[in-house]
Design an enzyme around this catalytic site. Structure first.
Site, PDB file in Angstrom:
ATOM      1  N   GLY A 147      -0.955   1.157   3.173  1.00 33.54           N
ATOM      2  CA  GLY A 147      -0.930   0.136   4.222  1.00 33.54           C
ATOM      3  C   GLY A 147      -0.299  -1.105   3.652  1.00 33.54           C
ATOM      4  O   GLY A 147      -0.786  -1.656   2.671  1.00 33.54           O
ATOM      5  N   HIS A 148       0.826  -1.504   4.214  1.00 34.62           N
ATOM      6  CA  HIS A 148       1.565  -2.642   3.678  1.00 34.62           C
ATOM      7  C   HIS A 148       1.710  -3.713   4.758  1.00 34.62           C
ATOM      8  O   HIS A 148       2.181  -3.418   5.849  1.00 34.62           O
ATOM      9  CB  HIS A 148       2.953  -2.195   3.200  1.00 34.62           C
ATOM     10  CG  HIS A 148       2.896  -1.048   2.226  1.00 34.62           C
ATOM     11  ND1 HIS A 148       3.936  -0.197   2.015  1.00 34.62           N
ATOM     12  CD2 HIS A 148       1.901  -0.612   1.419  1.00 34.62           C
ATOM     13  CE1 HIS A 148       3.594   0.715   1.117  1.00 34.62           C
ATOM     14  NE2 HIS A 148       2.356   0.483   0.749  1.00 34.62           N
ATOM     15  N   GLN A 164       0.278   3.282  -3.193  1.00 33.24           N
ATOM     16  CA  GLN A 164      -0.873   3.318  -4.090  1.00 33.24           C
ATOM     17  C   GLN A 164      -0.502   2.649  -5.429  1.00 33.24           C
ATOM     18  O   GLN A 164       0.242   1.687  -5.406  1.00 33.24           O
ATOM     19  CB  GLN A 164      -1.385   4.746  -4.303  1.00 33.24           C
ATOM     20  CG  GLN A 164      -2.046   5.355  -3.072  1.00 33.24           C
ATOM     21  CD  GLN A 164      -1.063   5.930  -2.059  1.00 33.24           C
ATOM     22  OE1 GLN A 164      -0.216   6.722  -2.425  1.00 33.24           O
ATOM     23  NE2 GLN A 164      -1.167   5.555  -0.809  1.00 33.24           N
ATOM     24  N   ASP A 222      -2.634  -2.152  -3.058  1.00 35.31           N
ATOM     25  CA  ASP A 222      -2.706  -3.394  -2.285  1.00 35.31           C
ATOM     26  C   ASP A 222      -2.302  -4.622  -3.089  1.00 35.31           C
ATOM     27  O   ASP A 222      -2.799  -5.725  -2.874  1.00 35.31           O
ATOM     28  CB  ASP A 222      -4.127  -3.591  -1.709  1.00 35.31           C
ATOM     29  CG  ASP A 222      -4.540  -2.420  -0.843  1.00 35.31           C
ATOM     30  OD1 ASP A 222      -3.671  -1.846  -0.164  1.00 35.31           O
ATOM     31  OD2 ASP A 222      -5.739  -2.068  -0.848  1.00 35.31           O
ATOM     32  N   LYS A 281       2.943  -4.734  -2.650  1.00 29.62           N
ATOM     33  CA  LYS A 281       4.205  -3.986  -2.813  1.00 29.62           C
ATOM     34  C   LYS A 281       5.108  -4.154  -1.588  1.00 29.62           C
ATOM     35  O   LYS A 281       6.305  -4.337  -1.712  1.00 29.62           O
ATOM     36  CB  LYS A 281       3.911  -2.486  -3.019  1.00 29.62           C
ATOM     37  CG  LYS A 281       3.099  -2.185  -4.269  1.00 29.62           C
ATOM     38  CD  LYS A 281       2.775  -0.707  -4.376  1.00 29.62           C
ATOM     39  CE  LYS A 281       1.794  -0.218  -3.343  1.00 29.62           C
ATOM     40  NZ  LYS A 281       0.412  -0.747  -3.461  1.00 29.62           N
TER      41      LYS A 281
HETATM   42  P1  GDP Z   1       0.499  -3.243  -0.616  1.00 27.30           P
HETATM   43  O1  GDP Z   1      -0.306  -2.082  -0.150  1.00 27.30           O
HETATM   44  O2  GDP Z   1       0.693  -3.252  -2.094  1.00 27.30           O
HETATM   45  O3  GDP Z   1       1.806  -3.392   0.129  1.00 27.30           O
HETATM   46  O4  GDP Z   1      -0.359  -4.536  -0.285  1.00 27.30           O
HETATM   47  P2  GDP Z   1      -1.126  -4.857   1.094  1.00 27.30           P
HETATM   48  O5  GDP Z   1      -0.108  -5.295   2.100  1.00 27.30           O
HETATM   49  O6  GDP Z   1      -2.042  -3.754   1.466  1.00 27.30           O
HETATM   50  O7  GDP Z   1      -2.066  -6.052   0.639  1.00 27.30           O
HETATM   51  C1  GDP Z   1      -1.548  -7.251   0.147  1.00 27.30           C
HETATM   52  C2  GDP Z   1      -2.006  -8.400   1.063  1.00 27.30           C
HETATM   53  O8  GDP Z   1      -1.760  -9.627   0.422  1.00 27.30           O
HETATM   54  C3  GDP Z   1      -1.226  -8.471   2.372  1.00 27.30           C
HETATM   55  O9  GDP Z   1      -2.083  -8.917   3.375  1.00 27.30           O
HETATM   56  C4  GDP Z   1      -0.131  -9.485   2.093  1.00 27.30           C
HETATM   57  O10 GDP Z   1       0.301 -10.167   3.264  1.00 27.30           O
HETATM   58  C5  GDP Z   1      -0.839 -10.428   1.163  1.00 27.30           C
HETATM   59  N1  GDP Z   1       0.008 -11.066   0.154  1.00 27.30           N
HETATM   60  C6  GDP Z   1       1.084 -10.566  -0.511  1.00 27.30           C
HETATM   61  N2  GDP Z   1       1.537 -11.450  -1.426  1.00 27.30           N
HETATM   62  C7  GDP Z   1       0.728 -12.531  -1.345  1.00 27.30           C
HETATM   63  C8  GDP Z   1       0.660 -13.771  -2.058  1.00 27.30           C
HETATM   64  O11 GDP Z   1       1.419 -14.051  -2.967  1.00 27.30           O
HETATM   65  N3  GDP Z   1      -0.353 -14.630  -1.706  1.00 27.30           N
HETATM   66  C9  GDP Z   1      -1.245 -14.353  -0.715  1.00 27.30           C
HETATM   67  N4  GDP Z   1      -2.191 -15.232  -0.450  1.00 27.30           N
HETATM   68  N5  GDP Z   1      -1.211 -13.190  -0.024  1.00 27.30           N
HETATM   69  C10 GDP Z   1      -0.246 -12.290  -0.347  1.00 27.30           C
HETATM   70  P1  IMO Z   2      -1.368   1.037  -0.769  1.00 31.17           P
HETATM   71  O1  IMO Z   2      -0.019   1.724  -0.735  1.00 31.17           O
HETATM   72  C1  IMO Z   2      -5.520   0.996  -1.995  1.00 31.17           C
HETATM   73  C2  IMO Z   2      -7.501   4.885  -2.376  1.00 31.17           C
HETATM   74  C3  IMO Z   2      -8.622   5.158  -1.400  1.00 31.17           C
HETATM   75  C4  IMO Z   2      -9.501   6.045  -2.261  1.00 31.17           C
HETATM   76  C5  IMO Z   2      -8.491   6.866  -3.057  1.00 31.17           C
HETATM   77  C6  IMO Z   2      -8.218   8.249  -2.491  1.00 31.17           C
HETATM   78  O2  IMO Z   2      -1.653   0.241   0.463  1.00 31.17           O
HETATM   79  O3  IMO Z   2      -1.532   0.270  -2.025  1.00 31.17           O
HETATM   80  P2  IMO Z   2      -6.806   9.079  -0.389  1.00 31.17           P
HETATM   81  O4  IMO Z   2      -6.978   8.789   1.075  1.00 31.17           O
HETATM   82  O5  IMO Z   2      -5.466   8.686  -0.919  1.00 31.17           O
HETATM   83  O6  IMO Z   2      -7.176  10.486  -0.759  1.00 31.17           O
HETATM   84  O7  IMO Z   2      -7.917   8.137  -1.097  1.00 31.17           O
HETATM   85  O8  IMO Z   2      -7.299   6.103  -3.075  1.00 31.17           O
HETATM   86  N1  IMO Z   2      -6.209   4.498  -1.759  1.00 31.17           N
HETATM   87  C7  IMO Z   2      -5.733   3.256  -1.731  1.00 31.17           C
HETATM   88  N2  IMO Z   2      -6.293   2.095  -2.160  1.00 31.17           N
HETATM   89  N3  IMO Z   2      -4.274   1.003  -1.492  1.00 31.17           N
HETATM   90  C8  IMO Z   2      -3.701   2.167  -1.094  1.00 31.17           C
HETATM   91  O9  IMO Z   2      -2.408   2.241  -0.711  1.00 31.17           O
HETATM   92  C9  IMO Z   2      -4.444   3.350  -1.166  1.00 31.17           C
HETATM   93  N4  IMO Z   2      -4.213   4.650  -0.848  1.00 31.17           N
HETATM   94  C10 IMO Z   2      -5.287   5.345  -1.221  1.00 31.17           C
HETATM   95  O10 IMO Z   2      -9.274   3.978  -1.016  1.00 31.17           O
HETATM   96  O11 IMO Z   2     -10.233   5.249  -3.174  1.00 31.17           O
HETATM   97 MG    MG Z   3      -2.006  -1.677   0.962  1.00 31.59          MG
END
Ligand code: GDP
Ligand code: IMO
Ligand code: MG
Length: 429
Positions: free
Chosen positions: A40-41, A223, A13, A16
């Site tokens: 989840g992105h 991840q 999270d 990416k």
């Molecule tokens: P990922 O799994 O690595 O793609 O990240 P996620 O999308 O799960 O979580 C990142 C969250 O931070 C999302 O809700 C993005 O919209 C938000 N985000 C990304 N870059 C920035 C930033 O520079 N500032 C802020 N405030 N939010 C950001």
């Molecule tokens: P993105 O791509 C954050 C974590 C779960 C748990 C562990 C194992 O959005 O960064 P799993 O279901 O993969 O067997 O769970 O890994 N986990 C993540 N945490 N971002 C993710 O993906 C994750 N995918 C799995 O919360 O701790």
């Molecule tokens: Mg994510």
């Protein structure tokens, strides 16, 4: 090689999806090479917000997307996601999305086993996403997985289901969970086959052609390094290798596929699920980081645990993940903090460590060693150039560069696609 690989440098999270979406305009193809719909992105473009799990984030930019053999594919989740983003105006067809014919499938029994196991673990649970990721990878390694290509061979499918159910129903029954019926599973898979098979192909061949033509490939990791099944905080990890070298094996390309490797890290740190987190803050500062950063999981909606930036951890991720440059996101979330802390190492049982050792007990006992930096009173939110940043913010970024032993080549200052500062184009280096 003009390729770029994006991987997470913390526990996921990191943003990416935002960075992949932003860089996708410079690429020809975007490839997912590991993980599944546990990812989840969230991507924000103008007034539209896209939530992607399985689809490569280049789909928003209209780039060809490839789901590689290293990904575990839940057909229901994939088809639902295609429907969802199509309703938002994106075009996902067999012309814009290709899926490796040798990718393993996630079936409903995998999620059932994932949940039953977590329940059986009680307070030692991992906190998985419950999507069946672990059991699906286990089946792949155990050579009993049903793969995308099997959907074209009903006889093969029926025979493989026998083997699969022998294993899973025994386990599920032992755990007191409901078992699965072969005929209904077979009927379900045969019903899905005509909707999935048009996307399937030997993607390795398409990628080899793309390589020969000098096309730019962007590999999108899911991840993060600290969730890697070998290098992460085992057993509190996911079930795939998340490091950059997986780009080749997870897509059917050679070891040079990854190209330039960009690690993504938040300017602080978060984690979802259980497991060690040395810089976690259980206080008002942690609560504030979560509130200002909107730290709730994209997939499960769970509250993310929050803490200070752990430079020792990211330094380790840089080394084992093959990270050559760092993209630092969510700098804006730190606006207004009077004091910021960076973890430079740990003490474990009174001994100093510059890294997180592998043993589970040692990881749980690791206490952070901090250095303090002054915060800034100005705003970095939405900054699009280095010159827009307060001096103390620049100092913070520079100190991170020193500590993690990698250059910060990109900064993100809001969820919005264009609120991004590029110091070094990874496709150009
Ligand atoms: P990922 O799994 O690595 O793609 O990240 P996620 O999308 O799960 O979580 C990142 C969250 O931070 C999302 O809700 C993005 O919209 C938000 N985000 C990304 N870059 C920035 C930033 O520079 N500032 C802020 N405030 N939010 C950001
Ligand atoms: P993105 O791509 C954050 C974590 C779960 C748990 C562990 C194992 O959005 O960064 P799993 O279901 O993969 O067997 O769970 O890994 N986990 C993540 N945490 N971002 C993710 O993906 C994750 N995918 C799995 O919360 O701790
Ligand atoms: Mg994510």
């Amino acid at each position: 090689m003009a390729n770029v690989t994006i991987i997470g440098a913390q526990w996921g999270d990191e943003g990416k999806g935002k960075v992949v979406d932003w860089l996708a305009s410079r690429a020809d193809i975007v490839v997912r090479f590991q993980g599944g719909h546990n990812a989840g992105h969230t991507l924000v473009v103008g007034n539209q917000t896209y939530k992607l799990s399985l689809l490569p984030s280049g789909v928003v930019n209209g780039k060809l997307g490839i789901i590689g053999n290293g990904v575990v594919v839940d057909p229901h989740a994939l088809l639902a996601e295609i429907e969802r983003v199509s309703a938002q105006g994106l075009k996902v067809t067999p012309e814009t999305l290709r899926i490796a014919e040798n990718a393993p499938l996630i079936l409903p029994l995998h999620a059932a086993l994932d949940s039953a196991r977590e329940a059986a673990r009680g307070d030692r649970k991992i906190g998985t996403t419950g999507r069946g990721i672990g059991p699906a990878y286990e089946d792949k390694v155990a050579r009993r997985a049903i793969r995308v290509c099997d959907l074209a061979e009903p006889d093969t499918l029926a025979a493989k289901l026998d083997e699969l159910l022998l294993h899973h129903n025994t386990l599920l029954a032992g755990l007191g969970a409901a078992t699965f019926d072969k005929d209904s599973l077979l009927a379900e898979l045969l019903r899905l086959a005509p909707r999935l098979l048009p996307y399937a192909e030997p993607v390795w061949e398409r990628l080899a052609q793309a390589k020969a033509k000098g096309k730019k490939i962007l590999f999108e990791g899911a991840q993060a390094v600290m969730l890697d099944v070998d290098h992460g905080t085992y057993p509190f990890v996911t079930s795939s290798n998340t490091v950059a070298s997986t780009a080749g094996s997870g897509s059917g390309m050679g070891p040079d596929a990854a190209g330039r490797v960009l690690g993504i890290a938040k300017a602080y740190c978060t984690r979802v699920g259980a497991g060690p987190f040395p810089t976690e803050l259980d206080d008002e500062t942690g609560r504030l980081l979560g509130e200002r950063g909107h730290e709730f999981g994209t997939v499960t909606g769970r509250k993310r645990r929050c803490g200070w930036f752990d430079a020792a951890l990211v330094r380790q991720a840089v080394k084992v993940g093959g990270i050559q440059g760092l993209a630092l996101t969510k700098l804006d979330v730190l606006d207004g903090f009077k004091e910021l802390k960076l973890c430079t190492g740990y003490t474990i049982n009174g001994e100093a460590y510059s890294y997180l050792p592998a043993a589970m007990g040692a990881q749980a006992r690791a206490r952070p060693v901090y250095e303090s930096l002054e915060g800034w009173s100005g705003s970095t939110r939405g900054a699009r150039s280095w010159a827009d940043l307060p001096a103390a913010a620049i100092k913070y970024v520079k100190r991170i560069e020193e500590l993690v032993e990698a250059p910060v080549t990109l900064l993100s200052t809001s969820p919005e696609r264009d609120d991004t500062i590029l110091m070094q184009d990874p496709f150009a280096s």
